[in-house]
Motif scaffolding. Structure first.
Motif, PDB file in Angstrom:
ATOM      1  N   GLU A  95      32.571  54.427  36.695  1.00 17.53           N
ATOM      2  CA  GLU A  95      33.050  55.066  35.477  1.00 17.53           C
ATOM      3  C   GLU A  95      32.327  54.587  34.223  1.00 17.53           C
ATOM      4  O   GLU A  95      31.272  55.111  33.879  1.00 17.53           O
ATOM      5  N   THR A  96      32.754  53.611  33.551  1.00 16.57           N
ATOM      6  CA  THR A  96      32.169  53.321  32.247  1.00 16.57           C
ATOM      7  C   THR A  96      31.145  52.187  32.264  1.00 16.57           C
ATOM      8  O   THR A  96      30.904  51.587  33.288  1.00 16.57           O
ATOM      9  N   GLY A  97      30.619  51.862  31.106  1.00 20.59           N
ATOM     10  CA  GLY A  97      29.455  50.995  30.974  1.00 20.59           C
ATOM     11  C   GLY A  97      29.665  49.530  31.270  1.00 20.59           C
ATOM     12  O   GLY A  97      30.755  49.048  31.525  1.00 20.59           O
ATOM     13  N   ALA A  98      28.575  48.827  31.230  1.00 23.20           N
ATOM     14  CA  ALA A  98      28.605  47.405  31.561  1.00 23.20           C
ATOM     15  C   ALA A  98      29.302  46.609  30.464  1.00 23.20           C
ATOM     16  O   ALA A  98      29.159  46.899  29.287  1.00 23.20           O
ATOM     17  N   ASP A  99      30.020  45.609  30.879  1.00 24.49           N
ATOM     18  CA  ASP A  99      30.598  44.677  29.923  1.00 24.49           C
ATOM     19  C   ASP A  99      29.507  43.693  29.538  1.00 24.49           C
ATOM     20  O   ASP A  99      28.991  42.965  30.368  1.00 24.49           O
ATOM     21  N   LEU A 100      29.152  43.714  28.285  1.00 25.42           N
ATOM     22  CA  LEU A 100      28.033  42.875  27.846  1.00 25.42           C
ATOM     23  C   LEU A 100      28.524  41.772  26.930  1.00 25.42           C
ATOM     24  O   LEU A 100      27.888  41.429  25.946  1.00 25.42           O
TER      25      LEU A 100
ATOM     26  N   GLU B 159      22.019  43.933  26.484  1.00 26.74           N
ATOM     27  CA  GLU B 159      21.470  45.105  27.148  1.00 26.74           C
ATOM     28  C   GLU B 159      20.144  45.464  26.494  1.00 26.74           C
ATOM     29  O   GLU B 159      20.043  45.531  25.266  1.00 26.74           O
TER      30      GLU B 159
ATOM     31  N   SER C  75      18.726  59.194  23.611  1.00 27.21           N
ATOM     32  CA  SER C  75      19.385  60.162  22.744  1.00 27.21           C
ATOM     33  C   SER C  75      19.062  61.584  23.187  1.00 27.21           C
ATOM     34  O   SER C  75      19.948  62.445  23.243  1.00 27.21           O
TER      35      SER C  75
ATOM     36  N   ARG D  35      21.079  62.547  25.938  1.00 22.77           N
ATOM     37  CA  ARG D  35      22.502  62.294  25.669  1.00 22.77           C
ATOM     38  C   ARG D  35      23.088  61.345  26.701  1.00 22.77           C
ATOM     39  O   ARG D  35      24.122  61.604  27.325  1.00 22.77           O
ATOM     40  N   ASP D  36      22.397  60.230  26.873  1.00 24.80           N
ATOM     41  CA  ASP D  36      22.812  59.249  27.870  1.00 24.80           C
ATOM     42  C   ASP D  36      24.228  58.763  27.563  1.00 24.80           C
ATOM     43  O   ASP D  36      24.499  58.280  26.459  1.00 24.80           O
ATOM     44  N   PRO D  37      25.138  58.875  28.529  1.00 24.41           N
ATOM     45  CA  PRO D  37      26.526  58.467  28.266  1.00 24.41           C
ATOM     46  C   PRO D  37      26.672  56.982  27.934  1.00 24.41           C
ATOM     47  O   PRO D  37      27.700  56.572  27.388  1.00 24.41           O
ATOM     48  N   ARG D  38      25.658  56.184  28.230  1.00 23.39           N
ATOM     49  CA  ARG D  38      25.760  54.765  27.869  1.00 23.39           C
ATOM     50  C   ARG D  38      25.730  54.582  26.357  1.00 23.39           C
ATOM     51  O   ARG D  38      26.222  53.586  25.836  1.00 23.39           O
TER      52      ARG D  38
ATOM     53  N   ALA E 152      29.245  54.655  25.414  1.00 20.07           N
ATOM     54  CA  ALA E 152      29.912  53.399  25.795  1.00 20.07           C
ATOM     55  C   ALA E 152      29.575  52.298  24.783  1.00 20.07           C
ATOM     56  O   ALA E 152      30.448  51.510  24.391  1.00 20.07           O
TER      57      ALA E 152
END
Lengths: 284, 130
Positions: free
Chosen positions: B6-11, B57, B66, B69-72, B75
């Motif tokens: 699902e969603t992005g990395a915890d950084l 990251e 951009s 439209r990368d969903p990251r 995030a």
């Protein structure tokens, strides 16, 4: 498949529990090598939280000392042992994973396209009217938008030159303020002097191109002076190149004058339609 | 195959977790597909990030992200305490906006086209306090 739908491979350089740390220099060199090849890298030193986005493939790279640790948040990850590898070996490992995924490769296209500063844009649609390559479009609520980025001609910033508000940026352009630098009062003064870029060129740009064609045809028929016509055309192109910093390759690839006229008329109609739909709600 | 959660990395930046209410997120853009960011600046910034204990990251090219439209980007833009090393702030805001993920006003953008590596790295890692 559209560029918007493509999955990409993301790498995680993991040095947390269950993996030996890298020397800072090695860490940096591995990251540069991966980035240069178009791979995003998440550097994790303690966390074990890696979550994949819907379009991501994720490979975790590490000097693992045993079975890969458990990661939070991701259904499935691929792990690659990189102990003893130099940066080029690590990139090869990523390439192998990438080849198996069928994910898209970053770097196949130089990302050159206009970016609108909506803090400055007045939605005047001059860019839409000007662009011959259908880069711009209009959103459902009548706002200008960059719709077809990969139609844009690499290194050509011409549409930013026609924007009276200096609202169009090309982040990879060399010069200010088109590169995204702050817009100064000097910039605004310069832009005000060329709000109508065609004034620089002695009239509407499309009319000018059409006129050149008519004049050239006339000369061909009356005088058959090929050399003079060619010189005229070269002068015209050089002027465009100089004033608008349009690469010669782009000028050389322009459609025929008739096609330009047709495209300009279509673009102008779209701009009028968008501006009309903007006005109507206020009228009611 | 190993796709898609699902969603992005915890950084999370371990250094800042106890002090700040929101963990600091660091994003570095390598501007890999053009030569507008001086090479010594971007490699200098990356080297200092790599030499620190911060998690971060690094992306090859924000423009490219951009455009697709990368969903990251969404995030990342969801984080209040985001620090970005890239290029001109006006351009970076525009790139996120173009991707449908406007940056919060609290995002701190550091410009590797105009500033030296030491200054950018210091502000990334300490928020300008160092």
């Amino acid at each position: 498949m559209s560029r918007l739908d493509t999955a990409h491979l993301r790498t995680v350089l993991y040095e947390g529990p269950g993996s030996l740390p890298l020397e800072p220099d090695a860490r940096s060199r591995i990251m540069v090598a991966l980035l240069d090849k178009g791979y995003a890298v998440t550097s994790l030193r303690d966390s074990t939280h890696v979550t994949a986005l819907p379009r991501d493939f994720v490979v975790v790279l590490g000097r693992f000392t045993g079975p890969p640790p458990l990661f939070d948040g991701a259904a499935a990850l691929q792990f690659e042992q990189i102990d003893g590898m130099d940066p080029s070996d690590v990139v090869e490992a990523a390439d192998r994973v990438h080849a198996n995924t069928g994910a898209a490769k970053s770097g196949a296209w130089k990302p050159w396209f206009p970016v609108i500063d909506f803090g400055r844009c007045t939605n005047c649609m001059q860019c839409l009217s000007f662009c011959l390559f259908d880069v711009y479009g209009v959103s459902s609520d009548g706002k200008i938008q960059v719709r077809n980025q990969d139609n844009c001609k690499t290194d050509c910033p011409a549409c930013s030159r026609v924007c009276p508000e200096v609202a169009i940026m090309f982040p990879k352009y060399r010069h200010s303020p088109i590169n995204g630098d702050q817009v100064s009062s000097d910039d605004m003064r310069r832009e005000a002097m060329k709000v109508d870029i065609s004034a620089l060129l002695g009239g509407d740009i499309y009319s000018m191109l059409r006129d050149r064609s008519v004049k050239a045809k006339s000369r061909f028929s009356k005088e058959r002076d090929d050399e003079r016509a060619l010189k005229e055309r070269q002068n015209c192109l050089l002027k465009l190149q100089k004033e608008m910093d349009i690469p010669m390759e782009v000028l050389a690839s322009l459609p025929s004058p008739d096609e330009i006229r047709a495209k300009a008329e279509q673009a102008a109609a779209r701009a009028r339609e968008a501006l009309g739909s903007q006005v109507s709600p206020e009228v009611h | 195959m190993f796709p898609a959660g699902e969603t992005g990395a915890d950084l999370s930046n371990g250094n800042c977790m106890s002090a700040a209410p929101a963990p600091i997120r660091i994003l570095y853009c390598h501007c890999a597909f053009a030569r507008v960011v001086p090479a010594d600046v971007k490699t200098g910034v990356l080297a200092q990030l790599a030499a620190s204990s911060a998690e971060f990251e690094a992306v090859p090219d924000l423009c490219e992200m951009s455009a697709r439209r990368d969903p990251r980007l969404a995030a990342l833009a969801a984080h209040e305490s985001l620090r970005i090393a890239a290029c001109f702030p006006r351009a970076v805001h525009g790139l996120f906006q173009a991707a449908g993920s406007p940056l919060p006003q609290t995002a701190q953008i550091l410009n590797m086209r105009t500033d030296p590596a030491d200054k950018v790295a210091s502000e990334l890692l300490t928020g300008g306090a160092g």
